[in-house]
Design a protein around this motif. Structure first.
Motif, mmCIF file in Angstrom:
data_model
loop_
_atom_site.group_PDB
_atom_site.id
_atom_site.type_symbol
_atom_site.label_atom_id
_atom_site.label_comp_id
_atom_site.label_asym_id
_atom_site.label_seq_id
_atom_site.Cartn_x
_atom_site.Cartn_y
_atom_site.Cartn_z
ATOM 1 N N SER A 1 -36.916 -13.779 38.102
ATOM 2 C CA SER A 1 -35.709 -13.582 39.702
ATOM 3 C C SER A 1 -36.476 -14.578 40.403
ATOM 4 O O SER A 1 -37.161 -14.788 41.177
ATOM 5 C CB SER A 1 -35.766 -12.376 39.954
ATOM 6 O OG SER A 1 -36.680 -12.359 40.837
ATOM 7 N N PRO A 2 -34.656 -15.082 41.168
ATOM 8 C CA PRO A 2 -33.623 -15.182 40.742
ATOM 9 C C PRO A 2 -33.316 -15.095 39.670
ATOM 10 O O PRO A 2 -31.641 -14.341 39.351
ATOM 11 C CB PRO A 2 -32.971 -15.303 42.119
ATOM 12 C CG PRO A 2 -32.707 -16.304 42.582
ATOM 13 C CD PRO A 2 -34.776 -15.788 42.369
ATOM 14 N N GLU A 3 -33.754 -16.209 39.147
ATOM 15 C CA GLU A 3 -33.231 -16.993 37.688
ATOM 16 C C GLU A 3 -34.401 -16.933 37.179
ATOM 17 O O GLU A 3 -35.301 -16.811 37.368
ATOM 18 C CB GLU A 3 -33.233 -18.357 37.730
ATOM 19 C CG GLU A 3 -31.228 -18.512 37.951
ATOM 20 C CD GLU A 3 -30.645 -19.876 38.307
ATOM 21 O OE1 GLU A 3 -31.373 -20.618 38.285
ATOM 22 O OE2 GLU A 3 -30.228 -20.213 39.511
ATOM 23 N N LYS A 4 -33.871 -16.783 35.354
ATOM 24 C CA LYS A 4 -34.960 -16.573 34.893
ATOM 25 C C LYS A 4 -35.826 -18.473 34.416
ATOM 26 O O LYS A 4 -34.913 -19.166 34.239
ATOM 27 C CB LYS A 4 -34.615 -15.998 33.430
ATOM 28 C CG LYS A 4 -35.943 -15.770 32.586
ATOM 29 C CD LYS A 4 -35.721 -14.742 31.229
ATOM 30 C CE LYS A 4 -36.648 -14.859 29.591
ATOM 31 N NZ LYS A 4 -36.545 -13.773 29.352
ATOM 32 N N ASP A 5 -36.970 -18.392 34.552
ATOM 33 C CA ASP A 5 -37.613 -19.382 34.807
ATOM 34 C C ASP A 5 -38.141 -19.760 33.168
ATOM 35 O O ASP A 5 -39.516 -19.733 33.172
ATOM 36 C CB ASP A 5 -38.803 -19.608 35.623
ATOM 37 C CG ASP A 5 -38.977 -21.439 35.552
ATOM 38 O OD1 ASP A 5 -38.526 -21.908 34.950
ATOM 39 O OD2 ASP A 5 -40.116 -21.720 36.559
ATOM 40 N N GLU A 6 -36.747 -20.242 32.544
ATOM 41 C CA GLU A 6 -37.167 -20.557 30.708
ATOM 42 C C GLU A 6 -38.320 -21.399 30.814
ATOM 43 O O GLU A 6 -39.188 -21.308 29.504
ATOM 44 C CB GLU A 6 -35.971 -20.811 30.050
ATOM 45 C CG GLU A 6 -34.801 -19.810 30.363
ATOM 46 C CD GLU A 6 -35.199 -18.988 29.041
ATOM 47 O OE1 GLU A 6 -36.058 -18.107 28.785
ATOM 48 O OE2 GLU A 6 -34.064 -17.721 29.324
ATOM 49 N N MET A 7 -38.129 -22.586 31.180
ATOM 50 C CA MET A 7 -39.098 -23.691 31.244
ATOM 51 C C MET A 7 -40.485 -23.152 30.929
ATOM 52 O O MET A 7 -41.606 -23.234 30.069
ATOM 53 C CB MET A 7 -38.688 -24.875 31.765
ATOM 54 C CG MET A 7 -39.365 -25.787 31.132
ATOM 55 S SD MET A 7 -38.745 -27.515 32.384
ATOM 56 C CE MET A 7 -40.386 -27.385 33.471
ATOM 57 N N ARG A 8 -40.751 -22.402 32.566
ATOM 58 C CA ARG A 8 -42.177 -22.229 32.481
ATOM 59 C C ARG A 8 -43.224 -21.300 31.302
ATOM 60 O O ARG A 8 -43.736 -21.400 31.093
ATOM 61 C CB ARG A 8 -42.709 -22.006 34.067
ATOM 62 C CG ARG A 8 -42.969 -23.461 35.295
ATOM 63 C CD ARG A 8 -43.414 -23.216 36.141
ATOM 64 N NE ARG A 8 -42.690 -21.930 37.519
ATOM 65 C CZ ARG A 8 -42.964 -22.090 38.091
ATOM 66 N NH1 ARG A 8 -44.173 -21.962 39.004
ATOM 67 N NH2 ARG A 8 -41.764 -21.060 39.337
#
Ligand code: SF4
Ligand code: SF4
Ligand code: SF4
Lengths: 97, 320
Positions: free
Chosen positions: B279-286
């Motif tokens: 959160s606030p956004e999903k850090d798909e990359m990491r």
């Protein structure tokens, strides 16, 4: 092991020491830190001993008796009990002395 | 060794200064049970220096020396040499186990020089790193053991570097025994300590120690988080001796296909120190980066395991 005063031990060994003495309750009755208290339902317990080995405080004996003087109420025993024999509930003030 | 055969005697005494749900005290209990009373303990500056409680009392019912961060290996070398002398002069019947108990700060960063020296000389002692992946007792600063993307007070957006692997650095020293352990697998941990006790030379055991205040999870989840770490492959259980590595307990079961490798997300989500990845956004990359590393390791190990089985089949096949 009962809590031993440094003085008592020094009398026993016959000299004054600057070494720390192993003692239960070295920072007092840590049960007073507790907000939630683990309550055991003996009927459900299958004596798997997981609560005994997982309690970080060594507060549960091998025959599954909880020492409330020192139990800090972390809740690990209740979380890990496979038969849900331990429940955490909000402790009333001075409930266990 | 089954739980019911573990000794009842507690050398870690109740009523210590440890936080609720502390992994350090949980690890001390199992280690002390396996090593027994004939042990001299050398505590390197860490949470254990605090949780043993203030003078004039101690929660550790073993002869204990408190040492500066950098001196684990050096102190153990001195203790070990002194104990050898006392055995030679007849003052000691048997050599006690010399046990160094250090955190990851005192091992990965500040203590590695003395540890490496002692390991090179193959000094006779057991060195334990209880790795809570940060400098927890000073308020959670990053250490060399802090994993990639984890929050600490000086990596507020997540650590940029990957952690170094001290257990493998110890393997590279060629010492007789290196093992990793997890609080969630106490019989595995106990067996490793009991085995280490019987070996001479430098022995290294590292225990992953999920710390509720430092990692930001409820105190009741210490064991759960430790188990998730193994099940997701973020912490691997093995022992290395005689030039060979054997995977154990939960890690072995994953490699042999008896249990599934959990997605690393489950482990990350169980802790507040990775909250910024969701959160606030999903850090798909990491998240994908972390998962990629783990999957690569396990794919390789599973492949090797299958190949070994296959080779065994060929060797054991009866002649036609
Ligand atoms: S609540 Fe925590 S300290 Fe209390 S008995 Fe259970 S595991 Fe031990
Ligand atoms: S974990 Fe639960 S079932 Fe097992 S011994 Fe403790 S109370 Fe009994
Ligand atoms: S900060 Fe973590 S490791 Fe240190 S005493 Fe508290 S719970 Fe244990």
């Amino acid at each position: 092991m009962p809590k031993r005063k440094k003085k008592e031990i020094e009398e026993e060994i016959g000299f004054v020491t600057t070494l720390s003495v192993p003692s239960e309750g070295s920072v007092g009755l840590t049960g007073s830190w507790r907000i939630f208290i683990p309550v055991l339902d003996e009927g459900r317990c299958n004596k798997c001993l997981l609560c005994w080995i997982y309690c970080p405080e060594a507060c549960i004996t091998k025959d599954i008796v909880i020492n409330y003087d020192y139990c800090k109420g972390c809740g690990i025993c209740a979380e890990e009990c496979p038969s849900k024999a331990i429940a955490m509930r909000k402790e009333e003030k001075n409930e266990t002395g | 060794m089954r739980l019911r055969d573990f000794p009842e005697e507690e050398l870690f005494l109740q009523g210590s200064a440890a936080c609720q749900g502390c992994p350090g005290s949980a690890a001390l209990r199992v280690a002390f049970k396996a090593l027994g009373r004939e042990t001299i303990l050398c505590v390197i500056a860490s949470c254990t220096s605090v949780l043993q409680s203030p003078f004039p009392v101690s929660a550790l019912n073993l002869p204990t020396l408190n040492m500066a961060f950098a001196t684990g290996g050096a102190t153990a070398s001195g203790l070990s040499a002194a104990a050898d002398r006392l055995v030679a002069s007849g003052a000691f019947k048997e050599k006690p186990t010399i046990l160094v108990w250090a955190g990851d700060g005192g091992t990965y960063d500040i203590g590695i020089q003395a540890l490496s020296g002692a390991a090179e000389r193959n000094t006779d002692f057991i060195y334990v790193c209880y790795n809570n992946e940060a400098y927890s007792n000073t308020g959670t600063q990053r250490s060399g053991a802090t994993p990639y993307a984890a929050w600490t007070t000086n990596t507020t957006k997540g650590k940029d570097e990957w952690r170094k692997d001290i257990a493998q650095i110890m393997v590279a020293h060629g010492v007789p025994y290196v093992a990793t352990a997890s609080l969630a697998y106490p019989t595995d941990m106990y067996r490793k300590f009991a085995k280490a006790k019987e070996i001479k030379g430098t022995r290294y055991i590292e225990i992953q120690a999920p710390c509720p205040p430092g990692w930001k999870f409820p105190s009741s989840h210490t064991i759960k988080v430790a188990r998730l770490a193994v099940q997701s492959g973020m912490w691997m259980l093995y022992e290395h001796e005689g030039g060979k590595t054997a995977y154990t307990a939960g890690t072995q079961r994953i490699i042999q296909g008896q249990s599934k490798l959990l997605p690393v997300e489950e482990y990350l989500q169980a802790q507040g120190r990775f909250r910024h990845l969701f959160s606030p956004e999903k850090d798909e990359m990491r998240i994908a980066e972390i998962q990629g590393r783990i999957s690569h390791i396990f794919d390789t190990l599973q492949f090797t395991h299958k190949m070994k089985e296959h080779i065994m089949d060929i060797e054991l096949a009866p002649p036609r």
